[in-house]
Design an enzyme around this catalytic site. Structure first.
Site, mmCIF file in Angstrom:
data_model
loop_
_atom_site.group_PDB
_atom_site.id
_atom_site.type_symbol
_atom_site.label_atom_id
_atom_site.label_comp_id
_atom_site.label_asym_id
_atom_site.label_seq_id
_atom_site.Cartn_x
_atom_site.Cartn_y
_atom_site.Cartn_z
ATOM 1 N N ASN A 61 -6.625 -2.004 -0.742
ATOM 2 C CA ASN A 61 -5.532 -0.926 -0.122
ATOM 3 C C ASN A 61 -4.056 -1.349 -0.800
ATOM 4 O O ASN A 61 -3.434 -2.228 -0.108
ATOM 5 C CB ASN A 61 -5.599 -1.118 1.872
ATOM 6 C CG ASN A 61 -4.819 0.325 1.700
ATOM 7 O OD1 ASN A 61 -4.313 0.828 0.936
ATOM 8 N ND2 ASN A 61 -4.692 0.461 3.089
ATOM 9 N N LYS A 72 -0.710 0.766 -0.117
ATOM 10 C CA LYS A 72 -0.376 1.813 0.282
ATOM 11 C C LYS A 72 0.053 1.863 -0.270
ATOM 12 O O LYS A 72 0.177 2.528 -1.382
ATOM 13 C CB LYS A 72 0.316 0.236 1.697
ATOM 14 C CG LYS A 72 -1.034 -0.314 2.234
ATOM 15 C CD LYS A 72 -0.776 -1.049 3.914
ATOM 16 C CE LYS A 72 -1.608 -1.845 4.382
ATOM 17 N NZ LYS A 72 -1.269 -1.936 5.799
ATOM 18 N N HIS A 97 -7.941 4.632 7.759
ATOM 19 C CA HIS A 97 -7.115 4.183 8.559
ATOM 20 C C HIS A 97 -6.267 3.992 9.470
ATOM 21 O O HIS A 97 -5.294 4.787 9.917
ATOM 22 C CB HIS A 97 -6.438 3.377 6.620
ATOM 23 C CG HIS A 97 -5.714 1.658 7.141
ATOM 24 N ND1 HIS A 97 -4.651 2.170 7.651
ATOM 25 C CD2 HIS A 97 -6.218 1.049 6.802
ATOM 26 C CE1 HIS A 97 -3.845 0.823 7.372
ATOM 27 N NE2 HIS A 97 -4.730 0.328 6.651
ATOM 28 N N GLU A 147 -3.098 3.068 9.840
ATOM 29 C CA GLU A 147 -1.600 3.358 9.631
ATOM 30 C C GLU A 147 -2.112 4.671 9.875
ATOM 31 O O GLU A 147 -1.035 6.142 10.186
ATOM 32 C CB GLU A 147 -1.557 3.299 8.378
ATOM 33 C CG GLU A 147 -1.175 1.774 9.055
ATOM 34 C CD GLU A 147 -0.382 0.600 7.375
ATOM 35 O OE1 GLU A 147 -0.850 1.764 6.424
ATOM 36 O OE2 GLU A 147 -0.650 -0.671 7.662
ATOM 37 N N GLU A 189 -11.849 -3.088 10.709
ATOM 38 C CA GLU A 189 -9.954 -3.770 10.815
ATOM 39 C C GLU A 189 -9.104 -3.550 12.401
ATOM 40 O O GLU A 189 -9.064 -2.605 12.658
ATOM 41 C CB GLU A 189 -9.258 -2.678 9.598
ATOM 42 C CG GLU A 189 -9.205 -2.690 8.719
ATOM 43 C CD GLU A 189 -8.173 -2.322 7.237
ATOM 44 O OE1 GLU A 189 -8.337 -2.919 6.875
ATOM 45 O OE2 GLU A 189 -8.187 -1.371 7.499
ATOM 46 N N GLY A 206 -1.016 -6.264 8.212
ATOM 47 C CA GLY A 206 -0.253 -6.990 7.798
ATOM 48 C C GLY A 206 0.431 -8.147 8.981
ATOM 49 O O GLY A 206 1.580 -7.981 8.885
ATOM 50 N N SER A 265 -5.320 -8.792 7.038
ATOM 51 C CA SER A 265 -4.190 -10.021 7.053
ATOM 52 C C SER A 265 -5.223 -10.950 5.831
ATOM 53 O O SER A 265 -5.267 -12.477 5.954
ATOM 54 C CB SER A 265 -3.926 -10.547 8.137
ATOM 55 O OG SER A 265 -2.329 -10.253 9.168
HETATM 56 C C1 PEP Z 1 -4.973 -3.043 5.282
HETATM 57 O O1 PEP Z 1 -4.166 -2.201 5.280
HETATM 58 O O2 PEP Z 1 -6.290 -2.407 5.103
HETATM 59 C C2 PEP Z 1 -4.890 -4.521 5.256
HETATM 60 C C3 PEP Z 1 -5.736 -5.293 6.331
HETATM 61 O O3 PEP Z 1 -3.664 -5.010 5.079
HETATM 62 P P1 PEP Z 1 -3.304 -6.695 5.412
HETATM 63 O O4 PEP Z 1 -4.482 -7.547 4.585
HETATM 64 O O5 PEP Z 1 -1.849 -6.919 4.949
HETATM 65 O O6 PEP Z 1 -3.508 -6.668 6.782
#
Ligand code: PEP
Length: 254
Positions: free
Chosen positions: A13, A15, A98, A100, A170, A176, A215
């Site tokens: 992803n 973003k 997601h 976000e 997630e 993040g 992460s």
């Molecule tokens: C994400 O945005 O789906 C995600 C898992 O981000 P990160 O790996 O940076 O935590």
């Protein structure tokens, strides 16, 4: 380790990155190069404006392309949105729900339900993201939140079996933050999700790929992929580094 018939899947992803078209093309080409010969299913989800460029850059490599969101309607007065047929014209996958999108753009469980069904109806693989926030986890509400979100995500599908559905667990507190979930926590979330799917559709539950996201870094990947219900990863930050992303991809089939 992923179950019978479930091919490991690693999705990146991106973003709102990279900031220009050349950067998007270069990153996609670097991923193609770095992942050559890898057996996992690989999907790159760039910003919508770079979908075409990334699709072009990965053509012939077996790497798939996905959008990061879309509207549920096929057309209409929805300023700024992209429709399922638009996405399906260039990509094979779409991330939906997601955290976000939920937290910053007000996306609801009902929206995710409609979008998942629209994705399947248009031949797209939906990657439906679910996960509890820090507060919900502290309050002991993880199971309740996942139950609500997973049930909503599949509620408008005639059946999960054959739909191609992918679910990404997630936990919001892990996204993040560098505070990745332990492999045991990732497995617990994934097992809960598979159990929820199993209650309505055992065949669908057995088929559905469940990814862990939050992460994910190369050194953690093997631990997640060793868990029986974790079939891959949804990777944010590390997907912007082709070598790190490729190391995660390789861990998925090690
Ligand atoms: C994400 O945005 O789906 C995600 C898992 O981000 P990160 O790996 O940076 O935590």
């Amino acid at each position: 380790m992923t179950g019978p018939g479930r091919r490991p899947l690693v999705a990146g992803n991106w973003k709102m990155n990279p900031s220009d078209r050349d950067g998007a093309r270069a990153l996609a080409r670097a991923v193609v190069e770095a992942t050559q010969g890898a057996e996992a299913e690989i999907v790159l989800c760039p910003p919508a404006i770079w979908l075409e460029d990334v699709a072009e850059a990965v053509r012939g490599s077996g790497i798939g392309v996905g959008a990061q969101t879309m509207h549920a309607q096929a057309s209409g007065a929805f300023t700024g949105e992209i429709s399922p047929p638009m996405v399906a014209g260039v990509a094979g996958y779409v991330i939906l729900g997601h955290s976000e999108r939920r937290r910053l753009f007000g996306e609801t469980d009902a929206d995710v339900s409609e979008k998942v069904a629209a994705a399947v109806a248009h031949g797209l693989v939906p990657i439906a993201a679910v996960g509890e926030s820090t507060e919900e986890r502290r309050a002991g509400e993880t199971e309740e939140v996942l139950t609500r979100q997973v049930r909503a995500a599949v509620s408008a599908l005639p059946q999960v079996a054959g739909s191609g559905l992918v679910v990404a667990y997630e936990p919001v507190w892990a996204i993040g933050t560098g505070d990745a979930a332990s492999s045991a926590d990732a497995q617990a979330g994934a097992a809960l999700i598979r159990g929820l799917l199993d209650a309505g559709d055992p065949t669908g539950a057995a088929e559905t790929r469940i990814l862990y996201g939050g992460s994910v870094a190369p050194e953690l990947a093997a631990g997640y992929f060793a868990e029986p219900d974790v079939d891959g990863a949804l990777v944010g930050g590390a997907s912007l580094d082709a070598a790190a992303f490729a190391a995660i991809v390789r861990a998925a089939v090690a």
